[in-house]
Write an enzyme that holds these catalytic residues in place. Sequence first.
Site, PDB file in Angstrom:
ATOM      1  N   SER A 116       0.829  -1.199   0.000  1.00 58.61           N
ATOM      2  CA  SER A 116       0.000   0.000   0.000  1.00 58.61           C
ATOM      3  C   SER A 116       0.864   1.250   0.000  1.00 58.61           C
ATOM      4  CB  SER A 116      -0.914   0.011   1.230  1.00 58.61           C
ATOM      5  OG  SER A 116      -1.612   1.238   1.333  1.00 58.61           O
ATOM      6  N   SER A 117       0.351   2.299  -0.637  1.00 60.30           N
ATOM      7  CA  SER A 117       1.038   3.586  -0.630  1.00 60.30           C
ATOM      8  C   SER A 117       0.553   4.470   0.515  1.00 60.30           C
ATOM      9  CB  SER A 117       0.797   4.309  -1.964  1.00 60.30           C
ATOM     10  OG  SER A 117      -0.596   4.534  -2.149  1.00 60.30           O
TER      11      SER A 117
END
Length: 468
Positions: A304-305
């Site tokens: 995930s960013s």
Amino acid sequence: MPVPQDAYYGIYTARAKENFAAGGRPANPKLMHAIARVKQAAAKVNGRNHALPQKKVQAILAACEEILDGSLDAHLIVDAYQGGAGTSSNMNVNEVIANRAIELLGGSKGDYSIVHPIDDVNLHQSTNDVYPTALRIAVIPLLRQLAEELASLQEAFQAKEHEYADLLRLGRTQLMDALPILAGQSFGAYAKAAARDRWRLYKAEERLREINIGGTAVGTGMNAPLTYIYAIADELRELTGLGLCRSDFPMDGTQNMDVFVEVSGLLKAAAVNLLKISNDFRLLSSGPAGGIGEYILPAVQAGSSIMPGKVNPVIAEMLGSVAMRVIAGDTAVTLAAASGQLELNAFTPVLAEALLESLELLLHGIPLFRERCLSGLKLDEHRCREHVERSGVLAAATITYLGYDNAAALAKAAAASGRPLEQLLLEGGWMTLEQIQEVLHPLEVTKPGIPGRSGQSGAEHGRRLIPE
């Protein structure tokens, strides 16, 4: 129409490039190389039969070799989604071979008085016998490779079956707690599925060996001499190393594409198994804190960013995506084969593109899954045992001794209290410690027969521990 000076293709290909600018990508290189292989065989046979002078034959053969080693791929430009039953792909290859052969003979590209793309390169052929033959030549090696990849996948599952042969895990049906299983048994089931897929694809090659080359336009063999018709299949068999044979009824192979539908259907069956495996892996690794969390998949990249530390089951997702695309491709193959009319199928190019794409996706996707997910997979043994103990599913092993109603009550009590079933059995006087250890032993509750009574049938209930 202008053709670039440095192009080896000719005006037919240039027109086709404009007419069929739909997919934005050229036809599969493996198919185009297979067409060149057919041209190579035809040139050899025509040379032996004195239909072509040896000077032309040698130049054509040399140009074919350059296509086969990929040197001329940049000139094989006709779009994968084309009308004309593959004529544009056939002509693309004819023109590239002719123009390169002209150069090799000291001429200038486009001087077809030296080597002609139709009169020489396409001599005694038509698209309608070249294209289906070439597709078979392109598909068979990929099928063989895929069968080997499935064998490797089967072996990898069997390794996990052995690694976790003694670990008890909660089995689930309809996503609900069911009966205990050994973790290795689930991998054994996957191995069996992979073995079936491997065997089906291995056998499918037999259907593809019969080729219609020599049938020319409609399968009657018109405009091809008998000396050519009876020799071309043998020459292709020699050149490819594949067990190809001449069809005894070429009209069939010219118009009917059901053989490719059969192969595609087997690829779909394999994809269905892979999609199910992908879903299982994602589900069993879910959480891990808020899900099942029994499988620990290798962490191959950040997930995930925005959520630090999150890791997703991306390799299992990749396998699922490949499987979905193969299943969708089977629909394209089916529709294309069913849309043929009378003596030819105009939609063979889309069939070829879908089938070759599916083969290549599986060939790339399966080893990635095996190497980057399955091989590094670990099981959280504590989590597995915890789920079995908290579920109360082991109560099913006591039915023979306690009766269904008593066993059900104990299962509910275990689930409600979170206490192990063994503890409730012992505290309630239902079983002695020795009996509990015998009846609830992992090897007893995961094999045929009555737990604690190895070798006895279900009819031999014996004495109940609790009075009737």
